[in-house]
Scaffold this motif. Structure first.
Motif, PDB file in Angstrom:
ATOM      1  N   ASP A 130     -16.174   8.517 -10.698  1.00  0.00           N
ATOM      2  CA  ASP A 130     -15.291   8.638  -9.537  1.00  0.00           C
ATOM      3  C   ASP A 130     -15.260   7.262  -8.878  1.00  0.00           C
ATOM      4  N   THR A 131     -14.128   6.575  -9.006  1.00  0.00           N
ATOM      5  CA  THR A 131     -14.070   5.160  -8.614  1.00  0.00           C
ATOM      6  C   THR A 131     -13.414   5.003  -7.254  1.00  0.00           C
TER       7      THR A 131
ATOM      8  N   ASP B  67     -12.032   4.350   5.702  1.00  0.00           N
ATOM      9  CA  ASP B  67     -12.446   5.625   5.112  1.00  0.00           C
ATOM     10  C   ASP B  67     -13.785   6.079   5.693  1.00  0.00           C
TER      11      ASP B  67
ATOM     12  N   THR C 254      -5.925  -0.697  -2.674  1.00  0.00           N
ATOM     13  CA  THR C 254      -5.026  -1.803  -2.990  1.00  0.00           C
ATOM     14  C   THR C 254      -5.670  -3.109  -2.514  1.00  0.00           C
TER      15      THR C 254
ATOM     16  N   THR D  34       0.858  -1.190   0.000  1.00  0.00           N
ATOM     17  CA  THR D  34       0.000   0.000   0.000  1.00  0.00           C
ATOM     18  C   THR D  34       0.896   1.241   0.000  1.00  0.00           C
ATOM     19  N   SER D  35       0.277   2.388  -0.239  1.00  0.00           N
ATOM     20  CA  SER D  35       1.120   3.569  -0.447  1.00  0.00           C
ATOM     21  C   SER D  35       1.635   4.212   0.832  1.00  0.00           C
ATOM     22  N   GLY D  36       1.224   3.715   1.987  1.00  0.00           N
ATOM     23  CA  GLY D  36       1.810   4.229   3.225  1.00  0.00           C
ATOM     24  C   GLY D  36       1.300   5.611   3.607  1.00  0.00           C
ATOM     25  N   THR D  37       0.088   5.931   3.174  1.00  0.00           N
ATOM     26  CA  THR D  37      -0.474   7.238   3.498  1.00  0.00           C
ATOM     27  C   THR D  37      -0.741   7.342   4.994  1.00  0.00           C
ATOM     28  N   THR D  38      -1.227   6.269   5.584  1.00  0.00           N
ATOM     29  CA  THR D  38      -1.576   6.334   7.001  1.00  0.00           C
ATOM     30  C   THR D  38      -0.625   5.543   7.885  1.00  0.00           C
TER      31      THR D  38
HETATM   32  P1  ATP Z   1      -1.878   2.937   3.422  1.00  0.00           P
HETATM   33  O1  ATP Z   1      -3.026   1.998   3.584  1.00  0.00           O
HETATM   34  O2  ATP Z   1      -0.544   2.292   3.541  1.00  0.00           O
HETATM   35  O3  ATP Z   1      -2.013   4.184   4.242  1.00  0.00           O
HETATM   36  P2  ATP Z   1      -3.119   3.949   1.004  1.00  0.00           P
HETATM   37  O4  ATP Z   1      -4.420   3.650   1.669  1.00  0.00           O
HETATM   38  O5  ATP Z   1      -2.866   5.370   0.614  1.00  0.00           O
HETATM   39  O6  ATP Z   1      -1.900   3.440   1.885  1.00  0.00           O
HETATM   40  P3  ATP Z   1      -3.999   2.816  -1.496  1.00  0.00           P
HETATM   41  O7  ATP Z   1      -4.519   1.451  -1.358  1.00  0.00           O
HETATM   42  O8  ATP Z   1      -3.300   3.154  -2.763  1.00  0.00           O
HETATM   43  O9  ATP Z   1      -2.986   3.085  -0.325  1.00  0.00           O
HETATM   44  O10 ATP Z   1      -5.171   3.858  -1.352  1.00  0.00           O
HETATM   45  C1  ATP Z   1      -6.504   3.504  -1.095  1.00  0.00           C
HETATM   46  C2  ATP Z   1      -7.195   4.681  -0.461  1.00  0.00           C
HETATM   47  O11 ATP Z   1      -7.276   5.777  -1.385  1.00  0.00           O
HETATM   48  C3  ATP Z   1      -8.627   4.440  -0.066  1.00  0.00           C
HETATM   49  O12 ATP Z   1      -8.714   3.800   1.192  1.00  0.00           O
HETATM   50  C4  ATP Z   1      -9.175   5.858  -0.021  1.00  0.00           C
HETATM   51  O13 ATP Z   1      -8.819   6.511   1.174  1.00  0.00           O
HETATM   52  C5  ATP Z   1      -8.456   6.528  -1.155  1.00  0.00           C
HETATM   53  N1  ATP Z   1      -9.278   6.522  -2.394  1.00  0.00           N
HETATM   54  C6  ATP Z   1      -9.027   5.857  -3.527  1.00  0.00           C
HETATM   55  N2  ATP Z   1      -9.941   6.150  -4.474  1.00  0.00           N
HETATM   56  C7  ATP Z   1     -10.808   7.017  -3.923  1.00  0.00           C
HETATM   57  C8  ATP Z   1     -11.985   7.700  -4.384  1.00  0.00           C
HETATM   58  N3  ATP Z   1     -12.432   7.573  -5.613  1.00  0.00           N
HETATM   59  N4  ATP Z   1     -12.620   8.498  -3.503  1.00  0.00           N
HETATM   60  C9  ATP Z   1     -12.166   8.659  -2.250  1.00  0.00           C
HETATM   61  N5  ATP Z   1     -11.066   8.068  -1.762  1.00  0.00           N
HETATM   62  C10 ATP Z   1     -10.388   7.256  -2.586  1.00  0.00           C
END
Ligand code: ATP
Ligand code: MG
Length: 655
Positions: free
Chosen positions: A418-419, A507, A423, A270-274
């Motif tokens: 808007d999808t 989310d 991951t 995953t992208s490591g946002t949180t």
């Molecule tokens: P990590 O879990 O390590 O913090 P990450 O959640 O950023 O990393 P990804 O799996 O790439 O890694 O991101 C998924 C997240 O991106 C979703 O949980 C949501 O928060 C956000 N997201 C993706 N698409 C949308 C969308 N269309 N609307 C709202 N949020 C979105």
């Protein structure tokens, strides 16, 4: 109707933003759409039968015995079935007489191009499969792919899939350290890389980074290197192998074995946002079924005529599902672009759309807001009339960004989908359907057929229309993650422990008066202002709706009076000038008028850039660290860590 959670004393997410614009599907698109309103009911009546029908899009060497075996939280989809993902993505189309169809119009950043047909792709994948076998890669082994955006990246992934090796793609912009920790965690045996790739007019040094990463990692037996830039590279005899030396001399025949439906296909971090990145495991049959279906349904794909373009990196799940496995399993023609949108000029994306007559384009809100910042006159110079569907992914799309995208890129005619997905979900879960939904700027609308999503409060009760809370997934879905690599406990704890029996994506969301879903950002990012839960997304969208603001990030910082106070960081549009106190006041008033006085930011800082992950997500946790004067957390997945110094320097005068 049941009492609302608030009446029972539970705090849910406040629902501040009002949006009344609606965009019904264009009549001709609706009439010819892949998915029509009546199809939704059939899926709802029998979800498993629906997924079974979708699985029949694929070629199975052996049919499944059972659709779903659910042993919470562990799922087995299409158990007993056997198939080969690479055969489904490539050979099948060649065997059906479509070998001459273009799989990829590839565009290098310096302007070089390659056109790759399905027949050519098949030969390349077979040769690469034979080469991997020669290097000692066996079924189940992990292979790291650390590449620029070139056709060999797709070939490498499909070759792994073909022989049953598990690919683990690491974004080519990641540091040595990020690559190293992923190599350790996945115990990869081979790394496939290139000498370098082109980004922003410069050749990056991928091979040099791999050399540093594998120096103390003897588990990596071979490094397979594609020549892309021609730059000098160091060479370790016996370990390093040139792609052109070993792959090109292989036979184009490789007879593919069918793998179990649940055979691991890939690991993606995953992208490591949180938090610390998680190694998400995806398997074969269910994943391919859902990416194939969603690519066809959400984008209304007509494989014979569409030119599809996901403008994202393969090192992000969006690239896996909607550059590689979705489009190829559907036999589509795609565009693949190596570089950045501003090289050599800020109209590069639109030049590509015009050149290849792209009909469907899919990108992140962060890119759209950047284009807003650069100005609408840039896309106006290009012929974008081929476009018929636009997609957004990665973050909630602000209503104004949606409007800008629809108007300036879509000529005020294309639906915008808007999808929402992650991951972990592997494929799109909540999205408008272009021939069915009346689009609302900023709403992800409804769960797709076969997907069961809800919005619930703290006590796991469904919120009524008009309420806000957490998005959850109630039933297993075919492309769901099968776990976190090597860490089943973290899998249970992260996703299945917050609410009994429900998948918790992390989310926030609200359900509007029509029952449509709006994503409101990470639960970790929700602010608690004077006892009200307020989403960062809504305040950001209010800021972006001001004509001078291109992009905004909002965080809650500890405040002695209100518990938390809103601190916002804004990037101005090109034409807006420098800002100044007058503008800050104007923006505070604007937010107050859009959302109510409670949402007025305590501080607004004008900044040149925001901290973002490689997939373009704003890292609010770092901004929170700055706003609260803390030492900054993990920055290893940031595109450019120097932006944090620039932002921190802005703060003292504001505190
Ligand atoms: P990590 O879990 O390590 O913090 P990450 O959640 O950023 O990393 P990804 O799996 O790439 O890694 O991101 C998924 C997240 O991106 C979703 O949980 C949501 O928060 C956000 N997201 C993706 N698409 C949308 C969308 N269309 N609307 C709202 N949020 C979105
Ligand atoms: Mg996540």
């Amino acid at each position: 109707m049941a009492e609302t959670p608030r009446e029972q004393g539970h705090e849910t997410l406040s629902n501040l933003l009002q949006e009344t614009r609606r965009f019904p599907p264009p009549a001709d698109l609706a009439a010819a759409a892949n998915v029509k309103p009546g199809d939704l009911e059939a899926a709802a009546d029998d979800r498993l039968a629906f997924w079974e029908e979708q699985a029949r899009r694929l070629h199975w060497d052996r049919p499944w015995d059972s659709v779903l075996n659910w042993n919470p939280p562990f799922a087995e989809w299409f158990g007993g079935g056997r198939l080969n993902a690479a055969v489904n993505c490539v050979d099948r189309h060649v065997d059906a007489g479509r070998g001459d169809r273009v799989a990829f119009h590839w565009e290098g950043e310096p302007g070089d191009t390659r056109t790759i047909t399905y027949a050519q792709l098949k030969d390349m994948v077979c040769q690469a499969s034979n080469a991997l076998l020669e290097l000692g890669v066996a079924k189940g082994d992990r292979v790291a792919v650390y590449m620029p955006m070139i056709p060999e990246t797709v070939v490498a992934m499909l070759a792994c899939a073909r022989i049953g090796a598990v690919h683990m793609v690491v974004f080519g912009g990641f540091s040595v350290e990020a690559l190293g920790t992923r190599l350790d965690d996945s115990e990869a045996k081979v790394v496939i890389t290139a000498d370098g790739g082109y980004r922003r007019g410069k050749a990056s040094g991928l091979k040099a980074a791999v050399d540093d990463a594998v120096r103390d990692r003897p588990a990596v037996e071979h490094v397979l290197v594609v020549r892309r830039t021609g730059q000098d590279v160091e060479w370790t005899e016996g370990r390093d192998v040139w792609w052109h030396d070993i792959v090109d001399r292989q036979s184009t025949d490789h007879s593919a074995e069918a793998h179990d439906a649940e055979h691991p296909l890939y690991i993606m971090y995953t992208s490591g946002t949180t938090a610390k990145p998680k190694g998400i495991l995806h398997t074969t049959g269910g994943y391919l079924t859902q990416v194939s279906y969603t690519h066809w349904a959400v984008f209304d794909l007509k494989a014979d005529t569409d030119v599809f373009w996901t403008a994202a990196d393969i090192g992000w799940v969006t690239g896996h599902s909607y550059i590689v496995y979705g489009p190829l399993s559907n036999g589509a023609t795609s565009v693949m672009y190596e570089g950045t949108p501003d090289t050599p000029h800020q109209g590069r994306f639109w030049e590509i759309v015009e050149k290849y007559k792209v009909t469907i384009a899919y990108m992140a809100p962060t890119a759209i807001r950047t284009f807003m910042k650069w100005g609408a006159d840039i896309p106006a110079r290009f012929d974008l009339s081929s476009l018929r569907v636009l997609g957004s992914v990665g973050e909630p799309i602000n209503p104004e960004a949606y409007m800008w995208y629809r108007t300036n890129i879509g000529g005020d005619r294309t639906p915008v989908v808007d999808t929402w997905w992650q991951t972990e979900t592997g494929a799109i879960m909540v999205s408008p359907l272009p021939g069915v939904s009346s689009g609302k700027p900023g709403a992800a609308m409804r769960p797709l057929p076969g997907v069961v999503v809800d919005v619930i409060d703290d006590e796991a009760r469904s919120v009524p229309n008009g309420g806000g809370g957490y998005i959850v997934i109630r039933e297993p879905w075919p492309a769901m993650l099968r776990g976190i690599w090597g860490d089943p406990e973290r899998y249970k704890k992260t996703y299945w422990s917050r609410f009994e029996g429900l998948y918790f994506p992390g989310d926030g969301a609200k359900r509007d008066e029509d029952g449509d879903i709006w994503l409101l950002g990470r639960v970790d990012d929700v602010m608690l202002i004077s006892g009200h839960n307020i989403s960062t997304t809504e305040v950001e969208s209010a800021l972006v709706s001001h004509p001078k603001v291109a992009e905004a990030a909002v965080v809650g910082a500890t405040d002695p009076v209100t518990g938390q106070a809103i601190v916002s960081f804004v990037i101005l549009r090109g034409e807006a000038g420098e800002g100044g106190d007058g503008l800050v006041q104007e923006l505070r008033t604007h937010v107050g008028e859009s959302l109510g006085p409670i949402a007025k930011p305590r501080q607004i800082l004008v900044v040149p850039e925001l901290p973002k992950t490689r997939s373009g997500k704003i890292m609010r946790r770092l901004l929170r660290d700055v706003a609260e004067n803390r030492t900054m957390g993990d920055v290893s997945t940031l595109t450019d860590s120097s932006v944090m110094d620039v932002i921190a320097a802005k703060l003292p005068d504001a505190k």
